[in-house]
Design a protein around this motif. Structure first.
Motif, PDB file in Angstrom:
ATOM      1  N   ALA A 266      73.342 -36.279  59.055  1.00  0.00           N
ATOM      2  CA  ALA A 266      73.508 -35.142  58.590  1.00  0.00           C
ATOM      3  C   ALA A 266      73.329 -34.774  57.406  1.00  0.00           C
ATOM      4  O   ALA A 266      73.410 -33.329  57.228  1.00  0.00           O
ATOM      5  CB  ALA A 266      75.149 -34.951  59.126  1.00  0.00           C
ATOM      6  N   LEU A 517      81.667 -31.333  68.824  1.00  0.00           N
ATOM      7  CA  LEU A 517      81.078 -30.826  67.722  1.00  0.00           C
ATOM      8  C   LEU A 517      79.739 -29.798  67.869  1.00  0.00           C
ATOM      9  O   LEU A 517      79.601 -28.765  67.301  1.00  0.00           O
ATOM     10  CB  LEU A 517      80.346 -32.119  66.702  1.00  0.00           C
ATOM     11  CG  LEU A 517      81.370 -32.690  66.020  1.00  0.00           C
ATOM     12  CD1 LEU A 517      80.736 -33.970  65.326  1.00  0.00           C
ATOM     13  CD2 LEU A 517      82.209 -31.980  65.051  1.00  0.00           C
ATOM     14  N   GLU A 521      80.197 -25.704  67.226  1.00  0.00           N
ATOM     15  CA  GLU A 521      79.194 -25.108  66.054  1.00  0.00           C
ATOM     16  C   GLU A 521      78.518 -23.669  66.531  1.00  0.00           C
ATOM     17  O   GLU A 521      78.220 -22.975  65.957  1.00  0.00           O
ATOM     18  CB  GLU A 521      78.128 -26.417  66.152  1.00  0.00           C
ATOM     19  CG  GLU A 521      77.034 -25.566  64.783  1.00  0.00           C
ATOM     20  CD  GLU A 521      77.350 -26.246  63.572  1.00  0.00           C
ATOM     21  OE1 GLU A 521      76.336 -25.887  62.756  1.00  0.00           O
ATOM     22  OE2 GLU A 521      78.234 -26.713  63.392  1.00  0.00           O
ATOM     23  N   THR A 549      82.291 -22.450  59.441  1.00  0.00           N
ATOM     24  CA  THR A 549      82.822 -23.466  60.291  1.00  0.00           C
ATOM     25  C   THR A 549      83.834 -23.199  61.302  1.00  0.00           C
ATOM     26  O   THR A 549      84.498 -23.657  61.958  1.00  0.00           O
ATOM     27  CB  THR A 549      83.726 -24.428  59.317  1.00  0.00           C
ATOM     28  OG1 THR A 549      84.702 -23.175  58.584  1.00  0.00           O
ATOM     29  CG2 THR A 549      83.079 -24.760  58.245  1.00  0.00           C
ATOM     30  N   MET A 576      82.194 -37.510  60.874  1.00  0.00           N
ATOM     31  CA  MET A 576      82.268 -36.831  62.062  1.00  0.00           C
ATOM     32  C   MET A 576      83.882 -36.599  62.311  1.00  0.00           C
ATOM     33  O   MET A 576      84.035 -35.483  62.850  1.00  0.00           O
ATOM     34  CB  MET A 576      81.871 -37.731  63.323  1.00  0.00           C
ATOM     35  CG  MET A 576      80.216 -37.895  63.262  1.00  0.00           C
ATOM     36  SD  MET A 576      79.761 -38.898  64.606  1.00  0.00           S
ATOM     37  CE  MET A 576      79.319 -37.536  65.794  1.00  0.00           C
ATOM     38  N   GLN A 578      85.934 -35.737  59.936  1.00  0.00           N
ATOM     39  CA  GLN A 578      86.047 -34.677  58.801  1.00  0.00           C
ATOM     40  C   GLN A 578      85.425 -33.487  59.585  1.00  0.00           C
ATOM     41  O   GLN A 578      86.204 -32.433  59.380  1.00  0.00           O
ATOM     42  CB  GLN A 578      85.521 -35.192  57.754  1.00  0.00           C
ATOM     43  CG  GLN A 578      85.461 -34.336  56.481  1.00  0.00           C
ATOM     44  CD  GLN A 578      84.920 -34.857  55.235  1.00  0.00           C
ATOM     45  OE1 GLN A 578      85.825 -35.715  54.588  1.00  0.00           O
ATOM     46  NE2 GLN A 578      83.665 -35.014  54.987  1.00  0.00           N
ATOM     47  N   ASP A 579      84.359 -33.458  60.192  1.00  0.00           N
ATOM     48  CA  ASP A 579      83.907 -32.596  60.748  1.00  0.00           C
ATOM     49  C   ASP A 579      84.796 -31.833  61.925  1.00  0.00           C
ATOM     50  O   ASP A 579      84.856 -30.617  62.048  1.00  0.00           O
ATOM     51  CB  ASP A 579      82.452 -32.770  61.308  1.00  0.00           C
ATOM     52  CG  ASP A 579      81.403 -32.966  60.276  1.00  0.00           C
ATOM     53  OD1 ASP A 579      81.639 -32.456  58.999  1.00  0.00           O
ATOM     54  OD2 ASP A 579      80.275 -33.428  60.473  1.00  0.00           O
ATOM     55  N   ARG A 582      87.374 -30.129  60.339  1.00  0.00           N
ATOM     56  CA  ARG A 582      86.980 -28.903  59.351  1.00  0.00           C
ATOM     57  C   ARG A 582      86.682 -27.672  60.412  1.00  0.00           C
ATOM     58  O   ARG A 582      86.911 -26.402  60.087  1.00  0.00           O
ATOM     59  CB  ARG A 582      85.862 -29.482  58.631  1.00  0.00           C
ATOM     60  CG  ARG A 582      85.201 -28.161  57.425  1.00  0.00           C
ATOM     61  CD  ARG A 582      84.708 -28.732  56.498  1.00  0.00           C
ATOM     62  NE  ARG A 582      83.438 -29.732  57.189  1.00  0.00           N
ATOM     63  CZ  ARG A 582      83.095 -30.581  56.484  1.00  0.00           C
ATOM     64  NH1 ARG A 582      83.754 -30.894  54.984  1.00  0.00           N
ATOM     65  NH2 ARG A 582      82.390 -31.527  56.724  1.00  0.00           N
ATOM     66  N   ILE A 583      85.883 -27.907  61.454  1.00  0.00           N
ATOM     67  CA  ILE A 583      85.468 -27.209  62.357  1.00  0.00           C
ATOM     68  C   ILE A 583      86.358 -26.334  63.494  1.00  0.00           C
ATOM     69  O   ILE A 583      86.072 -25.678  64.314  1.00  0.00           O
ATOM     70  CB  ILE A 583      84.082 -27.640  63.117  1.00  0.00           C
ATOM     71  CG1 ILE A 583      82.902 -26.433  63.407  1.00  0.00           C
ATOM     72  CG2 ILE A 583      84.195 -28.175  64.291  1.00  0.00           C
ATOM     73  CD1 ILE A 583      81.715 -26.765  63.708  1.00  0.00           C
TER      74      ILE A 583
END
Length: 666
Positions: A266, A517, A521, A549, A576, A578-579, A582-583
């Motif tokens: 990433a 994810l 996105e 995000t 991942m 964390q993503d 966050r998203i």
């Protein structure tokens, strides 16, 4: 115009033939601190491949500084092995250095026979869960002397230079950071005091090796630790180093426990060059940029744009030792790129295994993987053009067999294209193309859009068959699974279907996380969009963060186990997770799906039934081997092997390595 990658450079009085620097990487190939044949063969191959300078290590400076898998430099008993390693690098055309380091609070008492790790202050390590012993001033002086003595051993062994690691959260950076240095003596407090230990180490090393011997310091450009050393303090440290003992600075990023991804796919190529640039503008010694420089084009641009003086390419040369020579010969399309998957390098180290590589199955086996031509070349049929099949085809060709590759799809690559679909995973397409290029370079006949059945195998009349037919997604048999709003994760990732606004994903393994994810996105602001709006001051930074995000899908991930992503490698998983947070992906664990209804999903969790509204339900329940041809080749009496997911569903790493072994064993 001369290629900036292949201009010479001088460090102190040492001339280096090009600007490519192989930085020290822990390989896990030393045994009881001793250099092994495995280690020398690994570095010999990289030196042959044309790199300008190789730094090995890290190497230990005393009994508390590392573990037995590190190269030893803390005793004269290790000089013979070091001498052998220096010679093999020199004899194959590269300059050489050894990186010295002390792990400090990042070491484990497990590796120290129960001894307590040491640090400037007794601040517990999040990496180890242990609290280190605070060093006395006597111990500080002993450690400084140990660095100097180890540096002299490096010089005695015949290496061209010595490097000292002064970053990444190890001992010297622990003294530098206010997070881990709470001392009130001359080694703590002000920045000047916190720099003292590092500068005294470098001065002692310089005194030990002499003025004409190159000393490189590897340091952080930013430690990415809240409350730690930011750019300004580290630039001040760099100025002090360059004004005194250091002949070059190698700039890395982040501590190991920092929550900014540094090594995974990433991370954009060359993104941390700005840190090298910021330091280069303030010093008059060569500056080496690091991290995610995996192709000559990125490296060349960084050099041409005056971001740095050299480029550190580490895992890039694990993946393809011959990258420098291919670039010099203008054969860059033939390079096998590191895609920063971390499956064979960092994930293996966490398991106390030696480094290997998903992209290069020979890496770590250079001393045992010599290719011998088969005594009787055979006609080999490889069925399946994914990573296992391509790897098998190339390996069998190298053995001298007559290979034909059959693939039912219109392109080679298989599931690598699915792996590349989620945000920050596009490098997997690079691997698909690189492997396909290796097939083409070998001149292996390849039939696309070709479904292999019994008649074709019989007509082709192979002497051996390699079945690399991959896997297929698992379907669920729960009530409602045949509803029109139910789709497979593979179809979502391949853009064969669209989803509604509210999406529930059944299955929180790797594919489920990646699909979450991918969907979350959608509708977010692109990187180009963020830059455009930022530089034009159209929106403030918080608004831009929100727009980058928060997309147009409301995604919920449902998993039976207590955690999602349990089958994702340690190096990648935390980022991942964390993503996901966050998203805005909602995760529901310890939940069993009872029924898919017209309005969504009914689940049982903690003995209670709940309903999750959804416009689309995505099945991400895993995959199962898809190997319908095994019985066919058995009936035909043709010797065969199975590689990759066709035998057992696993990682892309396993597919490439199994394919390679299958091809080599024919």
């Amino acid at each position: 115009m001369k290629d900036p990658l292949f201009q010479t450079i001088t460090i102190n009085r040492l001339a280096v033939k090009n600007r490519i620097y192989l930085p020290a990487m822990h390989l896990g190939m030393a045994v009881d601190f001793q250099v092994t044949d495995q280690l020398t063969a690994f570095y010999a191959e990289r030196a042959k491949g044309g790199v300008g300078m190789i730094c090995v290590g890290y190497a230990t400076v005393d009994d508390l500084s590392g573990n037995t898998q590190n190269i030893g430099a803390h005793d004269d008993a290790f000089i013979p092995g070091l001498t052998r390693l220096a010679a093999v690098i020199r004899d194959n055309g590269a300059r050489s250095a050894v990186q010295l380091n002390h792990a400090g609070r990042y070491n484990f008492s497990f590796f120290l026979d129960g001894k307590q790790p040491v640090a400037p202050s007794p601040v517990a390590s999040r990496m180890t869960g242990e609290t280190p012993k605070e060093m006395t001033e006597v111990e500080i002086r002993q450690t400084i002397d140990a660095f100097a003595a180890a540096a002299l051993r490096v010089k005695t062994a015949g290496f061209d230079a010595v490097e000292v690691l002064s970053g990444t959260g190890y001992l010297i950076s622990e003294f530098l950071s206010p997070l881990t240095n709470q001392r009130t003596d001359p080694y703590g407090g002000s920045l000047e005091n916190r720099m003292r230990f590092g500068l005294e180490v470098m001065a002692a090393v310089r005194n030990a090796v002499g003025d004409d011997y190159p000393l490189i310091v590897r340091m952080n450009g930013n430690d990415f630790m809240p409350g730690g050393n930011g750019r300004s303090e580290l630039q001040a440290y760099a100025r002090a180093l360059a004004a005194g003992p250091a002949d070059a600075l190698c700039i890395n990023v982040g501590w190991h426990e920092a929550r900014i991804p540094q090594i995974v796919t990433a991370v954009p190529r060359g993104v941390f060059a700005y840190l090298a640039k910021g330091i280069r503008e303030q010093v008059d010694v060569p500056v080496i940029a690091s991290h995610r420089i995996n192709d000559p084009a990125t490296a060349r641009e960084m050099l041409a744009d005056d971001m740095c003086d050299m480029v550190a390419m580490g895992r890039s040369l694990i993946a393809d030792p011959w990258l420098p020579e291919k670039a010099r010969q203008r054969q860059e399309n033939d390079i096998v790129h590191c895609i920063a998957c971390a499956q064979g390098c960092f994930d293996h180290l966490f398991q106390l295994k030696h480094v290997e590589c998903m992209c290069n199955p020979r890496a770590g086996h250079e001393n045992t993987s010599t290719t011998e031509k088969a005594s009787e070349p055979k006609k080999v049929m490889v069925v399946g053009g994914g990573p296992a099949g391509m790897s098998a085809a190339v390996a069998a060709h190298e053995r001298g067999h007559r290979v034909t590759l059959f693939e039912s799809a219109s392109r080679l690559g298989g599931q690598l294209f699915l792996a590349a679909a989620p945000p920050g995973r596009s490098e997997f397409v690079t691997l698909a193309r690189d492997l396909a290029r290796q097939v083409a370079l070998a001149g292996i006949p390849t039939l696309l859009d070709c479904e292999v059945k019994k008649a074709l195998i019989r007509d082709h009349a192979p002497d051996a068959v390699i079945l690399a037919t991959g896997a297929k997604p698992i379907s669920l048999t729960i009530p409602g699974s045949n509803r029109h709003q139910v789709v497979q994760a593979w179809d979502v990732l391949a853009n064969r279907v669209t989803t509604g606004r509210r999406v529930v994903i059944i299955g929180g393994g790797a594919v489920g996380v990646e699909t979450a994810l991918f969907l979350a996105e959608k509708g977010t602001l692109s990187a180009d969009g963020v830059k455009f709006l930022l530089v034009n001051r159209a929106e403030d930074s918080e608004t831009l963060f929100e727009m980058a995000t928060r997309g147009t899908r409301q995604v919920t991930l449902v998993e039976m186990l207590d955690k999602v992503g349990k089958d994702i490698g340690k190096s990648t998983r935390w980022g991942m997770m964390q993503d996901l947070s966050r998203i805005g992906v909602t995760t529901v664990t310890r939940a069993t799906v009872v029924e898919i209804t017209a309005k969504g999903l009914k689940i049982e969790k903690d003995g209670r039934f709940e309903t999750i509204d959804a416009d689309t339900v995505v099945i991400a329940a895993g995959a199962t081997s898809d190997n319908p041809l095994q019985t066919v080749v058995e009936e035909l009496g043709i010797p065969f092997q199975i590689a990759g997911d066709a035998g057992k569903v696993a990682l892309a790493f396993d597919a490439v390595h199994q394919g390679y072994r299958a091809g080599m064993e024919i």
